[in-house]
Write a protein that holds these residues in place. Sequence first.
Motif, PDB file in Angstrom:
ATOM      1  N   LYS A  78      -7.646 -10.675   9.461  1.00 18.66           N
ATOM      2  CA  LYS A  78      -7.070  -9.340   9.346  1.00 18.66           C
ATOM      3  C   LYS A  78      -5.683  -9.434   8.717  1.00 18.66           C
ATOM      4  CE  LYS A  78      -9.437  -7.716  13.527  1.00 18.66           C
ATOM      5  NZ  LYS A  78      -9.251  -7.159  14.902  1.00 18.66           N
ATOM      6  N   ALA A  79      -5.286  -8.362   8.079  1.00 18.15           N
ATOM      7  CA  ALA A  79      -3.936  -8.301   7.515  1.00 18.15           C
ATOM      8  C   ALA A  79      -2.925  -8.120   8.647  1.00 18.15           C
ATOM      9  CB  ALA A  79      -3.835  -7.147   6.525  1.00 18.15           C
ATOM     10  N   ILE A  80      -1.685  -8.561   8.396  1.00 19.41           N
ATOM     11  CA  ILE A  80      -0.623  -8.404   9.379  1.00 19.41           C
ATOM     12  C   ILE A  80       0.621  -7.891   8.675  1.00 19.41           C
ATOM     13  CG2 ILE A  80       0.018 -10.852   9.142  1.00 19.41           C
ATOM     14  CD1 ILE A  80       0.955 -10.743  12.075  1.00 19.41           C
ATOM     15  N   CYS A  81       1.297  -6.953   9.300  1.00 17.91           N
ATOM     16  CA  CYS A  81       2.489  -6.339   8.714  1.00 17.91           C
ATOM     17  C   CYS A  81       3.550  -7.400   8.429  1.00 17.91           C
ATOM     18  CB  CYS A  81       3.025  -5.287   9.677  1.00 17.91           C
ATOM     19  SG  CYS A  81       4.562  -4.506   9.130  1.00 17.91           S
ATOM     20  N   GLU A  82       4.199  -7.292   7.293  1.00 13.85           N
ATOM     21  CA  GLU A  82       5.215  -8.281   6.902  1.00 13.85           C
ATOM     22  C   GLU A  82       6.333  -8.363   7.931  1.00 13.85           C
ATOM     23  OE1 GLU A  82       8.205  -9.248   3.142  1.00 13.85           O
ATOM     24  OE2 GLU A  82       7.682  -7.184   3.639  1.00 13.85           O
ATOM     25  N   ASP A  83       6.867  -7.221   8.323  1.00 14.80           N
ATOM     26  CA  ASP A  83       7.964  -7.223   9.292  1.00 14.80           C
ATOM     27  C   ASP A  83       7.539  -7.829  10.625  1.00 14.80           C
ATOM     28  OD1 ASP A  83       9.666  -6.092   7.475  1.00 14.80           O
ATOM     29  OD2 ASP A  83       9.384  -4.036   8.197  1.00 14.80           O
ATOM     30  N   GLY A 133       0.829  -1.200   0.000  1.00 17.93           N
ATOM     31  CA  GLY A 133       0.000   0.000   0.000  1.00 17.93           C
ATOM     32  C   GLY A 133       0.853   1.235   0.000  1.00 17.93           C
ATOM     33  N   LYS A 134       0.247   2.350  -0.416  1.00 17.41           N
ATOM     34  CA  LYS A 134       0.940   3.639  -0.460  1.00 17.41           C
ATOM     35  C   LYS A 134       2.210   3.565  -1.301  1.00 17.41           C
ATOM     36  CE  LYS A 134      -1.879   5.864   2.339  1.00 17.41           C
ATOM     37  NZ  LYS A 134      -2.697   7.026   1.866  1.00 17.41           N
ATOM     38  N   GLY A 135       2.052   2.941  -2.488  1.00 15.91           N
ATOM     39  CA  GLY A 135       3.197   2.879  -3.401  1.00 15.91           C
ATOM     40  C   GLY A 135       4.337   2.026  -2.895  1.00 15.91           C
ATOM     41  N   GLY A 136       4.017   1.010  -2.093  1.00 14.00           N
ATOM     42  CA  GLY A 136       5.038   0.112  -1.576  1.00 14.00           C
ATOM     43  C   GLY A 136       5.560   0.499  -0.213  1.00 14.00           C
ATOM     44  N   ALA A 137       5.035   1.588   0.359  1.00 10.40           N
ATOM     45  CA  ALA A 137       5.498   2.014   1.683  1.00 10.40           C
ATOM     46  C   ALA A 137       5.056   1.038   2.767  1.00 10.40           C
ATOM     47  CB  ALA A 137       4.967   3.414   1.999  1.00 10.40           C
ATOM     48  N   TYR A 138       3.930   0.361   2.548  1.00 12.05           N
ATOM     49  CA  TYR A 138       3.417  -0.611   3.508  1.00 12.05           C
ATOM     50  C   TYR A 138       3.375  -1.984   2.841  1.00 12.05           C
ATOM     51  CZ  TYR A 138       1.872   3.635   5.873  1.00 12.05           C
ATOM     52  OH  TYR A 138       1.833   4.861   6.468  1.00 12.05           O
ATOM     53  N   ARG A 139       3.847  -2.969   3.571  1.00 11.39           N
ATOM     54  CA  ARG A 139       3.851  -4.354   3.077  1.00 11.39           C
ATOM     55  C   ARG A 139       3.218  -5.232   4.154  1.00 11.39           C
ATOM     56  NH1 ARG A 139       7.751  -5.551  -0.883  1.00 11.39           N
ATOM     57  NH2 ARG A 139       8.226  -7.554   0.101  1.00 11.39           N
ATOM     58  N   TYR A 140       2.264  -6.054   3.757  1.00 11.82           N
ATOM     59  CA  TYR A 140       1.557  -6.865   4.744  1.00 11.82           C
ATOM     60  C   TYR A 140       1.071  -8.168   4.112  1.00 11.82           C
ATOM     61  CZ  TYR A 140      -2.201  -4.292   2.380  1.00 11.82           C
ATOM     62  OH  TYR A 140      -3.009  -3.726   1.424  1.00 11.82           O
ATOM     63  N   TYR A 141       0.946  -9.186   4.990  1.00  6.56           N
ATOM     64  CA  TYR A 141       0.383 -10.465   4.572  1.00  6.56           C
ATOM     65  C   TYR A 141      -1.127 -10.399   4.714  1.00  6.56           C
ATOM     66  CZ  TYR A 141       5.084 -12.526   4.986  1.00  6.56           C
ATOM     67  OH  TYR A 141       6.408 -12.825   4.838  1.00  6.56           O
ATOM     68  N   VAL A 142      -1.834 -10.957   3.735  1.00  6.08           N
ATOM     69  CA  VAL A 142      -3.288 -10.996   3.775  1.00  6.08           C
ATOM     70  C   VAL A 142      -3.751 -12.339   3.210  1.00  6.08           C
ATOM     71  CG1 VAL A 142      -3.537  -9.940   1.485  1.00  6.08           C
ATOM     72  CG2 VAL A 142      -5.406  -9.744   3.138  1.00  6.08           C
ATOM     73  N   CYS A 143      -4.880 -12.819   3.700  1.00  7.56           N
ATOM     74  CA  CYS A 143      -5.448 -14.077   3.213  1.00  7.56           C
ATOM     75  C   CYS A 143      -5.717 -13.978   1.715  1.00  7.56           C
ATOM     76  CB  CYS A 143      -6.736 -14.381   3.975  1.00  7.56           C
ATOM     77  SG  CYS A 143      -7.657 -15.781   3.311  1.00  7.56           S
ATOM     78  N   ASN A 144      -5.249 -14.934   0.947  1.00  8.70           N
ATOM     79  CA  ASN A 144      -5.415 -14.903  -0.501  1.00  8.70           C
ATOM     80  C   ASN A 144      -6.880 -14.972  -0.899  1.00  8.70           C
ATOM     81  OD1 ASN A 144      -4.361 -14.913  -3.208  1.00  8.70           O
ATOM     82  ND2 ASN A 144      -4.913 -17.080  -3.320  1.00  8.70           N
ATOM     83  N   ARG A 145      -7.645 -15.749  -0.159  1.00  8.96           N
ATOM     84  CA  ARG A 145      -9.077 -15.845  -0.445  1.00  8.96           C
ATOM     85  C   ARG A 145      -9.753 -14.484  -0.274  1.00  8.96           C
ATOM     86  NH1 ARG A 145     -13.195 -19.799   2.941  1.00  8.96           N
ATOM     87  NH2 ARG A 145     -15.146 -19.208   1.887  1.00  8.96           N
ATOM     88  N   LYS A 146      -9.399 -13.785   0.793  1.00  7.05           N
ATOM     89  CA  LYS A 146      -9.964 -12.467   1.044  1.00  7.05           C
ATOM     90  C   LYS A 146      -9.501 -11.471  -0.018  1.00  7.05           C
ATOM     91  CE  LYS A 146     -10.399  -9.010   4.721  1.00  7.05           C
ATOM     92  NZ  LYS A 146     -10.085  -8.720   6.142  1.00  7.05           N
TER      93      LYS A 146
END
Length: 426
Positions: free
Chosen positions: A221-226, A197-210
């Motif tokens: 819910k999504a969770i931050c990659e780091d 998100g925000k042009g790559g400023a935010y990276r997070y894991y999210v359920c593929n189905r969702k």
Amino acid sequence: MIGLVNEKYANDASIFTARDRRGNAANGYWNGGPVPFGYESRVIVTDGGKGRKKLFTAENDAAVVRLIYDLAEVGLTGRPMGTRAIAAHLSANGYTLRGKPFYHSNVDGILTRQHYGGFYRDRTIDTKGIKPPEAEAIVVTCPQIVASDQIARVAAIRAGAAPSVTPPRITNSPVMLGGIATCGHPECGSGMVLRTGKGGAYRYYVCNRKAMAGAASCPSKAICEDALDNIVLDGLLGRVLQPERLKVLLAEVLDRSDDAEKRRKDDLDRVRRERIAAEGRLRRLLELVEGLMSPRDPIFGDKLAEVRASITALTETERSLQTQLGTGNRLVDEAAVERFGAMLRAEILGENAELRRSYVRMLVGDVSVNDNEIVIAGCTAVLEAAATKGDMTGATAVRGFDRKWCPQSEHYRTSFSRFWKAGMRS
């Protein structure tokens, strides 16, 4: 009459040629044809005006062969490289295949050629014009260029990365938990993918189905990659790879009781039978497709890689069991386990991100994520194989011999046996 006589002469010449070629191979001589890259043929003796040749190492080319196997095993940064990437790297650095550029196909041929292990099978037709099966081929020795265990490791890596086993998007992904993180909600269970998100400023894991079907399809819910990566690393470093925990996970290896020795002998017998059966399947597969399918056919290639990976894994487990029984070259004790854990922690904490990713993906089999709990699980067979060897290079697991869960304290939500599992609440 002239035609019959000529036909007899032709048949006799064919029989004599086949007999001479098979005798030539049985005596360890090269029968001719394209010389594999890394070798050269030289005349050893002259018999009746005919020069008998053998293969010798061409050192300059052999060094390139070893480099190809190193790149296929650990790459440039600790991450194995595919054949296309290897070919591009070699061409970019001025390496050539006897004056010609490297391509995906000839790199693949080098990684699948048996000569580099120190022998090859000559299947020259017999006097009846029949090509013998693989099991009856004449084994001819030649100079070994690549160590046998490295050949086995590369075969296992390539089999695991085959498109029919692991999707290329996962194999080539730089994401540490790509392909092993899953949604922990009971009604879902889909894999988790990386979104930005925000042009790559935010990276997070999210359920593929969702991500594919919309928010109504899964309540996760999504969770931050780091955040998730650090939780997994902390779980490995702070719990799994601590000396006392490793001793529990490797209790099967450290146990020297009579019952444990009996179990190892039983497992060793079963693994040997499985390995012999797998080698038989490989021979039958090669005989079945002979003349019917090209070795370059992707379906055949994937099946061949799968069978070879099975043989490699069984061979590694057999070696591990032999070591545990005291018939190998290394005996594992508590001090060795502590050194092994320290080495793993140092590698994971190192600055090489690719190497860290490789170790995590080797140790962790599944990361299940829901809104208030993360469960990390893995197979201790990988740890056992690596501990008996002293490092993680080429560690494999044969899950067919994993024992069932052995529940311990519910307070820690942890179970130990041939698998390890750790749960962490947020």
